[in-house]
Design an enzyme around this catalytic site. Sequence first.
Site, PDB file in Angstrom:
ATOM      1  N   THR A 149      66.218   4.882  28.587  1.00 24.34           N
ATOM      2  CA  THR A 149      66.116   5.042  30.051  1.00 24.34           C
ATOM      3  C   THR A 149      64.695   5.400  30.483  1.00 24.34           C
ATOM      4  O   THR A 149      64.119   4.762  31.364  1.00 24.34           O
ATOM      5  CB  THR A 149      67.094   6.150  30.501  1.00 24.34           C
ATOM      6  OG1 THR A 149      68.411   5.761  30.129  1.00 24.34           O
ATOM      7  CG2 THR A 149      67.026   6.377  32.004  1.00 24.34           C
ATOM      8  N   GLN A 169      67.186  10.698  38.628  1.00 24.99           N
ATOM      9  CA  GLN A 169      66.920  11.235  37.289  1.00 24.99           C
ATOM     10  C   GLN A 169      66.247  10.234  36.365  1.00 24.99           C
ATOM     11  O   GLN A 169      65.488  10.615  35.483  1.00 24.99           O
ATOM     12  CB  GLN A 169      68.234  11.726  36.652  1.00 24.99           C
ATOM     13  CG  GLN A 169      69.186  10.645  36.148  1.00 24.99           C
ATOM     14  CD  GLN A 169      69.985   9.956  37.241  1.00 24.99           C
ATOM     15  OE1 GLN A 169      69.949  10.378  38.394  1.00 24.99           O
ATOM     16  NE2 GLN A 169      70.725   8.907  36.893  1.00 24.99           N
ATOM     17  N   HIS A 213      70.820  13.234  41.006  1.00 23.66           N
ATOM     18  CA  HIS A 213      71.122  14.655  41.135  1.00 23.66           C
ATOM     19  C   HIS A 213      70.956  15.047  42.608  1.00 23.66           C
ATOM     20  O   HIS A 213      70.198  14.418  43.350  1.00 23.66           O
ATOM     21  CB  HIS A 213      70.126  15.509  40.351  1.00 23.66           C
ATOM     22  CG  HIS A 213      70.061  15.233  38.880  1.00 23.66           C
ATOM     23  ND1 HIS A 213      71.124  15.403  38.030  1.00 23.66           N
ATOM     24  CD2 HIS A 213      69.020  14.839  38.095  1.00 23.66           C
ATOM     25  CE1 HIS A 213      70.755  15.120  36.780  1.00 23.66           C
ATOM     26  NE2 HIS A 213      69.482  14.767  36.799  1.00 23.66           N
ATOM     27  N   CYS A 215      63.687  15.826  34.783  1.00 21.55           N
ATOM     28  CA  CYS A 215      63.818  15.261  36.129  1.00 21.55           C
ATOM     29  C   CYS A 215      64.070  16.354  37.161  1.00 21.55           C
ATOM     30  O   CYS A 215      63.448  16.381  38.226  1.00 21.55           O
ATOM     31  CB  CYS A 215      64.950  14.252  36.140  1.00 21.55           C
ATOM     32  SG  CYS A 215      66.451  14.848  35.321  1.00 21.55           S
ATOM     33  N   HIS A 243      67.561  25.400  34.161  1.00 22.37           N
ATOM     34  CA  HIS A 243      66.534  24.843  35.054  1.00 22.37           C
ATOM     35  C   HIS A 243      65.580  25.901  35.577  1.00 22.37           C
ATOM     36  O   HIS A 243      64.374  25.641  35.707  1.00 22.37           O
ATOM     37  CB  HIS A 243      67.217  24.101  36.208  1.00 22.37           C
ATOM     38  CG  HIS A 243      68.189  23.066  35.742  1.00 22.37           C
ATOM     39  ND1 HIS A 243      69.542  23.325  35.588  1.00 22.37           N
ATOM     40  CD2 HIS A 243      68.004  21.794  35.346  1.00 22.37           C
ATOM     41  CE1 HIS A 243      70.151  22.235  35.151  1.00 22.37           C
ATOM     42  NE2 HIS A 243      69.246  21.295  34.993  1.00 22.37           N
TER      43      HIS A 243
HETATM   44  N1  NAI Z   1      67.808  10.077  31.509  1.00 20.17           N
HETATM   45  C1  NAI Z   1      67.394  11.057  32.268  1.00 20.17           C
HETATM   46  O1  NAI Z   1      67.971  11.306  33.318  1.00 20.17           O
HETATM   47  C2  NAI Z   1      66.209  11.863  31.901  1.00 20.17           C
HETATM   48  C3  NAI Z   1      65.884  12.102  30.598  1.00 20.17           C
HETATM   49  N2  NAI Z   1      64.823  12.911  30.311  1.00 20.17           N
HETATM   50  C4  NAI Z   1      64.483  13.229  28.949  1.00 20.17           C
HETATM   51  O2  NAI Z   1      63.855  12.093  28.344  1.00 20.17           O
HETATM   52  C5  NAI Z   1      64.186  12.042  26.965  1.00 20.17           C
HETATM   53  C6  NAI Z   1      64.798  10.696  26.680  1.00 20.17           C
HETATM   54  O3  NAI Z   1      65.979  10.567  27.451  1.00 20.17           O
HETATM   55  P1  NAI Z   1      66.607   9.158  27.796  1.00 20.17           P
HETATM   56  O4  NAI Z   1      65.554   8.131  28.017  1.00 20.17           O
HETATM   57  O5  NAI Z   1      67.592   9.393  28.873  1.00 20.17           O
HETATM   58  O6  NAI Z   1      67.380   8.837  26.465  1.00 20.17           O
HETATM   59  P2  NAI Z   1      67.987   7.430  26.011  1.00 20.17           P
HETATM   60  O7  NAI Z   1      69.089   7.752  25.091  1.00 20.17           O
HETATM   61  O8  NAI Z   1      68.234   6.553  27.177  1.00 20.17           O
HETATM   62  O9  NAI Z   1      66.773   6.781  25.205  1.00 20.17           O
HETATM   63  C7  NAI Z   1      66.317   7.291  23.998  1.00 20.17           C
HETATM   64  C8  NAI Z   1      65.958   6.122  23.102  1.00 20.17           C
HETATM   65  O10 NAI Z   1      65.417   6.621  21.886  1.00 20.17           O
HETATM   66  C9  NAI Z   1      66.042   5.956  20.791  1.00 20.17           C
HETATM   67  N3  NAI Z   1      65.942   6.795  19.604  1.00 20.17           N
HETATM   68  C10 NAI Z   1      66.833   7.672  19.114  1.00 20.17           C
HETATM   69  N4  NAI Z   1      66.331   8.264  18.009  1.00 20.17           N
HETATM   70  C11 NAI Z   1      65.100   7.751  17.815  1.00 20.17           C
HETATM   71  C12 NAI Z   1      64.096   7.940  16.853  1.00 20.17           C
HETATM   72  N5  NAI Z   1      64.253   8.803  15.843  1.00 20.17           N
HETATM   73  N6  NAI Z   1      62.935   7.247  16.964  1.00 20.17           N
HETATM   74  C13 NAI Z   1      62.749   6.371  17.976  1.00 20.17           C
HETATM   75  N7  NAI Z   1      63.689   6.128  18.915  1.00 20.17           N
HETATM   76  C14 NAI Z   1      64.848   6.814  18.835  1.00 20.17           C
HETATM   77  C15 NAI Z   1      67.444   5.684  21.264  1.00 20.17           C
HETATM   78  O11 NAI Z   1      68.050   4.651  20.525  1.00 20.17           O
HETATM   79  C16 NAI Z   1      67.171   5.281  22.724  1.00 20.17           C
HETATM   80  O12 NAI Z   1      66.800   3.914  22.824  1.00 20.17           O
HETATM   81  C17 NAI Z   1      65.075  13.267  26.701  1.00 20.17           C
HETATM   82  O13 NAI Z   1      64.257  14.331  26.299  1.00 20.17           O
HETATM   83  C18 NAI Z   1      65.671  13.535  28.081  1.00 20.17           C
HETATM   84  O14 NAI Z   1      66.086  14.873  28.255  1.00 20.17           O
HETATM   85  C19 NAI Z   1      64.007  13.423  31.287  1.00 20.17           C
HETATM   86  C20 NAI Z   1      64.260  13.157  32.597  1.00 20.17           C
HETATM   87  C21 NAI Z   1      65.422  12.418  33.008  1.00 20.17           C
HETATM   88  O1  X15 Z   2      66.775  16.374  31.958  1.00 17.72           O
HETATM   89  C1  X15 Z   2      67.711  16.028  32.651  1.00 17.72           C
HETATM   90  O2  X15 Z   2      68.513  16.835  33.378  1.00 17.72           O
HETATM   91  P1  X15 Z   2      68.482  18.428  33.341  1.00 17.72           P
HETATM   92  O3  X15 Z   2      67.182  18.845  33.994  1.00 17.72           O
HETATM   93  O4  X15 Z   2      69.646  18.790  34.187  1.00 17.72           O
HETATM   94  O5  X15 Z   2      68.613  18.891  31.919  1.00 17.72           O
HETATM   95  C2  X15 Z   2      68.094  14.603  32.657  1.00 17.72           C
HETATM   96  O6  X15 Z   2      68.736  14.258  33.856  1.00 17.72           O
HETATM   97  C3  X15 Z   2      68.959  14.361  31.455  1.00 17.72           C
HETATM   98  O7  X15 Z   2      70.049  15.215  31.575  1.00 17.72           O
HETATM   99  P2  X15 Z   2      71.260  15.098  30.570  1.00 17.72           P
HETATM  100  O8  X15 Z   2      71.005  16.095  29.469  1.00 17.72           O
HETATM  101  O9  X15 Z   2      72.428  15.463  31.408  1.00 17.72           O
HETATM  102  O10 X15 Z   2      71.319  13.668  30.059  1.00 17.72           O
END
Ligand code: NAI
Ligand code: X15
Length: 355
Positions: A11, A302, A220, A140, A194
């Site tokens: 994402t 988010q 959110h 986020c 948070h």
């Molecule tokens: N989705 C959200 O709403 C938000 C997420 N975040 C943060 O961003 C980070 C990533 O979250 P998302 O993008 O939502 O997760 P996601 O699950 O959508 O993407 C993570 C990607 O990393 C891959 N992955 C898993 N293990 C791996 C490894 N060892 N090496 C390389 N790639 C690997 C997964 O297959 C996936 O493609 C987290 O720390 C999350 O808390 C921050 C703000 C918002």
């Molecule tokens: O960092 C986030 O939210 P958070 O500030 O509520 O922990 C992202 O929206 C990911 O949240 P999640 O841990 O519910 O996937």
Amino acid sequence: MIRVGVNGYGTIGKRVADAVRAQPDMEVCGVAKRSPNYVAVGATEAGYPVYAADDDRAHEFAAAGIDLAGSVDKLVAESDVVVDATPSGVGAENRPLYEHHDTPALFQGGEDATVAEVSFNARVNYDEAEDADYVRVVSCNTTGLSRFLAPLYENYGIEKARVTLVRRGGDPDQTGRGPINDAVPDPISIPSHHGPDVQTIFPKLDIDTIGLKVPTTMMHLHTVNVTLENEPDDVTEIRDRLRSEDRILTIPDYAGIDGAGTLKDFALDAGRPRGDIWENCVWEESITLRGRDLYCMQAIHQESDVVPENVDAIRALSGHLTGPESRSLTNETLGIGFSRLDGRESRTLDRQTAD
Ligand SMILES: NC(=O)C1=CN([C@@H]2O[C@H](COP(=O)(O)OP(=O)(O)OC[C@H]3O[C@@H](n4cnc5c(N)ncnc54)[C@H](O)[C@@H]3O)[C@@H](O)[C@H]2O)C=CC1
Ligand SMILES: O=C(OP(=O)(O)O)[C@H](O)COP(=O)(O)O
């Protein structure tokens, strides 16, 4: 050119890669994927060299017809900066890899603050990242709160902030997430994580936060109450301050945007990639002043609000632009502020009513 590698192409990672590619001073030297799924196919179609995050699974890419450029080790070696956008906790496990190659790295908000020297928000503490090798772009929700609180903190002082975060249950691609038919205190304990996370950006801020999760994937929603130290003249003054913030989209009542659904519809109509909304979305009608007590509601997308923050954090680490210069360049290249609703720059909706 700053050569940026993206490790973890989900994402956040895929959005950061596209935003990096839009910058005149950066290039994406590759993205690391674990599995050859539709997102990996999308990465190759977008022209990004794909590296295997997991050597043991490299053969799966060949079977799916995806040519790999190498392993993640090579990507890290070839990058000037790595954006680690792997799931929460994996970033900390990856840090030794970045240290081994002496490659500076960004981590995301799901990591513990101890993963990096600095927790980052471009509006508040860009300069602190300039001497760092490892920076965490806060989550986020923390990004959204920091942007909102910054002009209040600077202009009036904050005696106490109280925020309730109505959190989306999961992202649209998280088919296994809930709740499906519930509203769940999450976490049940108070404060939620948070508040302490916002204090990684504003160390002296008195803030309490309460979190819950609801069955939506869209955005959110925060209800905010801030007791200011000094009373503003009137509510218009606050509204104008928020309007003047580059990453806050203030929503006038005439727009008919009554929730996250209409916000997403507006973003899609405005041609935003993936329907992304990089700005905080603050409902002007909700801005209410009772003496020194300010109340307000804002929605946070988010999946995308941290994307411009990652771009700015890359520049902060590289140290060749100031914070305002970087923010301005990022805003311009991504189109942030392109479709503001307050009549100054709107190309999609003209302001129909006066103040
Ligand atoms: N989705 C959200 O709403 C938000 C997420 N975040 C943060 O961003 C980070 C990533 O979250 P998302 O993008 O939502 O997760 P996601 O699950 O959508 O993407 C993570 C990607 O990393 C891959 N992955 C898993 N293990 C791996 C490894 N060892 N090496 C390389 N790639 C690997 C997964 O297959 C996936 O493609 C987290 O720390 C999350 O808390 C921050 C703000 C918002
Ligand atoms: O960092 C986030 O939210 P958070 O500030 O509520 O922990 C992202 O929206 C990911 O949240 P999640 O841990 O519910 O996937």
